[in-house]
Motif scaffolding. Sequence first.
Motif, PDB file in Angstrom:
ATOM      1  N   GLU A 152       0.821  -1.224   0.000  1.00  9.57           N
ATOM      2  CA  GLU A 152       0.000   0.000   0.000  1.00  9.57           C
ATOM      3  C   GLU A 152       0.854   1.272   0.000  1.00  9.57           C
ATOM      4  O   GLU A 152       0.804   2.037   0.964  1.00  9.57           O
ATOM      5  N   PRO A 153       1.574   1.569  -1.039  1.00  5.40           N
ATOM      6  CA  PRO A 153       1.596   0.818  -2.294  1.00  5.40           C
ATOM      7  C   PRO A 153       2.674  -0.273  -2.283  1.00  5.40           C
ATOM      8  O   PRO A 153       3.636  -0.213  -1.523  1.00  5.40           O
ATOM      9  N   THR A 154       2.479  -1.260  -3.162  1.00  5.20           N
ATOM     10  CA  THR A 154       3.529  -2.246  -3.389  1.00  5.20           C
ATOM     11  C   THR A 154       4.589  -1.615  -4.290  1.00  5.20           C
ATOM     12  O   THR A 154       4.258  -1.038  -5.323  1.00  5.20           O
ATOM     13  N   VAL A 155       5.822  -1.691  -3.860  1.00  8.04           N
ATOM     14  CA  VAL A 155       6.928  -1.151  -4.651  1.00  8.04           C
ATOM     15  C   VAL A 155       7.770  -2.325  -5.137  1.00  8.04           C
ATOM     16  O   VAL A 155       8.274  -3.108  -4.328  1.00  8.04           O
ATOM     17  N   ASP A 156       7.883  -2.470  -6.439  1.00  7.63           N
ATOM     18  CA  ASP A 156       8.651  -3.575  -7.018  1.00  7.63           C
ATOM     19  C   ASP A 156      10.009  -3.086  -7.511  1.00  7.63           C
ATOM     20  O   ASP A 156      10.152  -1.963  -8.000  1.00  7.63           O
ATOM     21  N   TRP A 157      10.967  -3.959  -7.382  1.00  6.12           N
ATOM     22  CA  TRP A 157      12.334  -3.708  -7.853  1.00  6.12           C
ATOM     23  C   TRP A 157      12.479  -4.452  -9.166  1.00  6.12           C
ATOM     24  O   TRP A 157      12.761  -5.646  -9.197  1.00  6.12           O
ATOM     25  N   ALA A 158      12.231  -3.760 -10.274  1.00 10.08           N
ATOM     26  CA  ALA A 158      12.284  -4.363 -11.601  1.00 10.08           C
ATOM     27  C   ALA A 158      13.615  -4.011 -12.257  1.00 10.08           C
ATOM     28  O   ALA A 158      13.966  -2.838 -12.373  1.00 10.08           O
ATOM     29  N   LEU A 159      14.352  -5.021 -12.678  1.00  4.29           N
ATOM     30  CA  LEU A 159      15.675  -4.826 -13.264  1.00  4.29           C
ATOM     31  C   LEU A 159      15.605  -4.979 -14.777  1.00  4.29           C
ATOM     32  O   LEU A 159      14.895  -5.848 -15.290  1.00  4.29           O
ATOM     33  N   ALA A 160      16.348  -4.144 -15.483  1.00  2.78           N
ATOM     34  CA  ALA A 160      16.301  -4.179 -16.939  1.00  2.78           C
ATOM     35  C   ALA A 160      17.649  -3.807 -17.536  1.00  2.78           C
ATOM     36  O   ALA A 160      18.400  -3.022 -16.973  1.00  2.78           O
ATOM     37  N   HIS A 161      17.925  -4.399 -18.684  1.00  5.54           N
ATOM     38  CA  HIS A 161      19.049  -3.948 -19.496  1.00  5.54           C
ATOM     39  C   HIS A 161      18.618  -2.688 -20.239  1.00  5.54           C
ATOM     40  O   HIS A 161      17.447  -2.530 -20.591  1.00  5.54           O
ATOM     41  N   ILE A 162      19.573  -1.808 -20.499  1.00  6.26           N
ATOM     42  CA  ILE A 162      19.277  -0.578 -21.241  1.00  6.26           C
ATOM     43  C   ILE A 162      20.332  -0.344 -22.311  1.00  6.26           C
ATOM     44  O   ILE A 162      21.496  -0.705 -22.145  1.00  6.26           O
ATOM     45  N   TRP A 163      19.902   0.242 -23.419  1.00  9.08           N
ATOM     46  CA  TRP A 163      20.815   0.687 -24.460  1.00  9.08           C
ATOM     47  C   TRP A 163      20.114   1.775 -25.259  1.00  9.08           C
ATOM     48  O   TRP A 163      18.904   1.962 -25.147  1.00  9.08           O
ATOM     49  N   SER A 164      20.883   2.502 -26.032  1.00  7.15           N
ATOM     50  CA  SER A 164      20.312   3.597 -26.812  1.00  7.15           C
ATOM     51  C   SER A 164      19.854   3.082 -28.161  1.00  7.15           C
ATOM     52  O   SER A 164      20.656   2.531 -28.926  1.00  7.15           O
TER      53      SER A 164
END
Length: 296
Positions: free
Chosen positions: A263-275
């Motif tokens: 309340e609220p749920t906070v998620d740790w979302a991991l991602a690769h990034i590039w341009s």
Amino acid sequence: MPIDIRALRYFVETARLRSFTQAASSLFVTQSTISKMVKQLEDEVGQPLLIREGKTVRLTDVGKVVYDRGQEALGVVHRLTLEVADLSSLGRGQLTVGVPPMVNLFFSPAVSAFRRRYPNLQLNLSEHGGQIVEQQVAHGELEVGATVLPGDSGLNLETRQFAKYPIWAVGPHRAAWASGRTVTLAALRDEPLVMLTDEFSLTRMLRQAFTDARFEPHVVAQSGHWDFLASMAAAGLGTTFLPEPLLSRLESRDKLAVARLTEPTVDWALAHIWSPGRYLSHAARAWLEVCEEVMG
């Protein structure tokens, strides 16, 4: 003085074999082509390079200089061609990947798999907070990196999520919220908090959550090291926030209370990034492919 590399190659072969005919046979072209290209090179240099003596040729003084330096130049071009081909086949080279310090724990299997598959590629991990990694990728300082979503939408980066975990509150047993398995953000309104520094994406997300809940968090200390945050929490300084996979790594778990943030749920979302607007090297694409296989 611009010099045609092909003309230089034809001249060097003719001088080496001392014959237009043999040079043409060696290079699989006609004799007239050889003669034309050598004449073109002589025009570019502005001096005769060969003295024709019947069916053979010999070098002029200028021709000797062009021949010696031409061999060196053609050697450089040959090595360049080989190195580019080598890089294209991932035979050698290096790649630097930007990884936030808390995220690097998840990359060990991918790093191991990448090293096994491409043993001659040097892989470097540059550790900075997610926001800094995003900026480095956006500005072209790094080809690829990892961050915590959502990233900075203004940087227009391509993202590929590979993991998602809930955030947990971690604090001393005497904390007011310590009796339950979950805790709301509102319940932490008056709690002293120890948090990651502001360069971390997790802190950015939490501060936005506090803003949405319409209260200012009581932050008493910040650090760039999650294990130090846990130590401060165990010492009774305040409550911190950690992604679920890090709970099993807590050395002082018996001194800590943990509860999943709701309340609220906070998620740790991991991602690769590039341009998306820049060319990705073979090494960078290979890294993304290996990570996709190993980490999903």
